[in-house]
Scaffold this active site. Sequence first.
Site, PDB file in Angstrom:
ATOM      1  N   GLU A  46      -1.513  -5.441   8.497  1.00 47.24           N
ATOM      2  CA  GLU A  46      -0.743  -4.916   9.531  1.00 47.24           C
ATOM      3  C   GLU A  46      -1.313  -5.202  10.927  1.00 47.24           C
ATOM      4  OE1 GLU A  46      -0.253  -0.627   9.114  1.00 47.24           O
ATOM      5  OE2 GLU A  46       0.979  -0.845   6.956  1.00 47.24           O
ATOM      6  N   GLU A  96       9.300  -3.625  10.665  1.00 49.97           N
ATOM      7  CA  GLU A  96       9.643  -2.364  10.139  1.00 49.97           C
ATOM      8  C   GLU A  96      10.164  -1.329  11.275  1.00 49.97           C
ATOM      9  OE1 GLU A  96       6.962  -0.816   7.222  1.00 49.97           O
ATOM     10  OE2 GLU A  96       7.959   1.203   7.353  1.00 49.97           O
ATOM     11  N   ASP A  99      -1.273  -6.345  -0.725  1.00 52.27           N
ATOM     12  CA  ASP A  99      -1.353  -5.676   0.870  1.00 52.27           C
ATOM     13  C   ASP A  99      -2.807  -5.231   1.101  1.00 52.27           C
ATOM     14  OD1 ASP A  99      -0.107  -4.988   2.857  1.00 52.27           O
ATOM     15  OD2 ASP A  99       0.979  -3.055   1.807  1.00 52.27           O
ATOM     16  N   ASP A 154       0.697  -1.270  -0.152  1.00 49.15           N
ATOM     17  CA  ASP A 154      -0.030   0.094  -0.052  1.00 49.15           C
ATOM     18  C   ASP A 154       0.844   1.248   0.110  1.00 49.15           C
ATOM     19  OD1 ASP A 154       0.753  -0.125   2.748  1.00 49.15           O
ATOM     20  OD2 ASP A 154      -1.351  -0.013   3.607  1.00 49.15           O
ATOM     21  N   LYS A 184      -0.882  -9.374   2.715  1.00 51.02           N
ATOM     22  CA  LYS A 184      -0.348  -9.025   3.934  1.00 51.02           C
ATOM     23  C   LYS A 184      -1.106  -8.024   4.678  1.00 51.02           C
ATOM     24  CE  LYS A 184       2.989  -5.442   3.777  1.00 51.02           C
ATOM     25  NZ  LYS A 184       2.481  -4.433   4.757  1.00 51.02           N
TER      26      LYS A 184
HETATM   27  O1  KIV Z   1       3.464  -1.207   1.738  1.00 50.57           O
HETATM   28  C1  KIV Z   1       4.489  -1.458   1.688  1.00 50.57           C
HETATM   29  O2  KIV Z   1       5.261  -1.177   0.786  1.00 50.57           O
HETATM   30  C2  KIV Z   1       5.052  -2.298   2.909  1.00 50.57           C
HETATM   31  C3  KIV Z   1       6.370  -2.240   2.602  1.00 50.57           C
HETATM   32  C4  KIV Z   1       7.402  -1.396   3.218  1.00 50.57           C
HETATM   33  C5  KIV Z   1       6.908  -3.869   3.669  1.00 50.57           C
HETATM   34  O3  KIV Z   1       4.505  -2.511   3.858  1.00 50.57           O
END
Ligand code: KIV
Length: 304
Positions: A150, A217, A118, A79, A148
């Site tokens: 968070e 991160e 994401d 994202d 993915k």
């Molecule tokens: O959105 C993204 O690019 C990320 C990475 C920095 C891990 O979450």
Amino acid sequence: MTHAVPAAQKPVTPAPAPGPASADSSRSLYGGKGTRRITVRDIAAAKERGEKWPMLTAYDAMTASVFDESGIPVLLVGDSMGNCHLGYDSTVPVTMDQMTMLSAAVVRGTSRAMVIGDLPFGSYQESPTQALRNATRLVKDAGVGAVKLEGGERSAHQIELLVQAGIPVMAHIGLTPQSVNAFGGYPVQGRGEEAAHQLLRDAKAVQDAGAFAVVLELVPAELAAEVTLSLNIPTVGIGAGPECDAQVLVWTDMAGMAGGMTGGRMPRFVKQYAQLREVLGGAAQAFAEDVVGGAYPAAEHSFH
Ligand code: KIV
């Protein structure tokens, strides 16, 4: 949108063998042979072998095809597209429509890399059911191999339901950019005893919930090393020191493309491997000067 075809669409140029010699380098995530998609089993096997691997973000088919041909085994449609591709000043405004469209493009541009979509802010926090609905959309409509999201303990129920439904999940803890308004910026996480314990609890919670890997991160290197040793699943570091199992960078940072869009500021953890912004700007200026001066198009570019 149709389901993207996962089968190989073009030959993949084998990437060079990775630096350190391994017992069977043909199985390596980076530099390994074969054109089938990388799966979560390949990633688990790499952790067992102690093999480190690279991950990059990608937001379009053409750039993704370059990384795929270079042997990058895992591509994240992050994202971070909000900042790096869509012109927003954070990841917060990114929508499921945008994520689905760009994830499908990255899947179409690749044949070997595992593509991870994401889940954007607001697409999974409400409930595990909401997470499943949106993750399913990324798998069915964009063709991603994993998603993915968070959050550590706070996202464990979401991860559990997705994994039960057959959707591999990469977790993301430490600095979670979707919470920029709560953090009041992008500070290093896990400093101090209580914060370090919370990070370890978060890491354990996402592993127990079934995540196949976890992004760390902006975490002190020593703490990231401790997390990496304590987990069976791989850690993917970004600003988390050298001991993580894998490293990820946002491609526009890695290749020196981001310049003006970040006000020229680059996080300390970024290493730039090229200065693409200068190269592209130079090409645009050379074209413009040829047009203004009448040198382009020349005879060989014209039809008669
Ligand atoms: O959105 C993204 O690019 C990320 C990475 C920095 C891990 O979450």
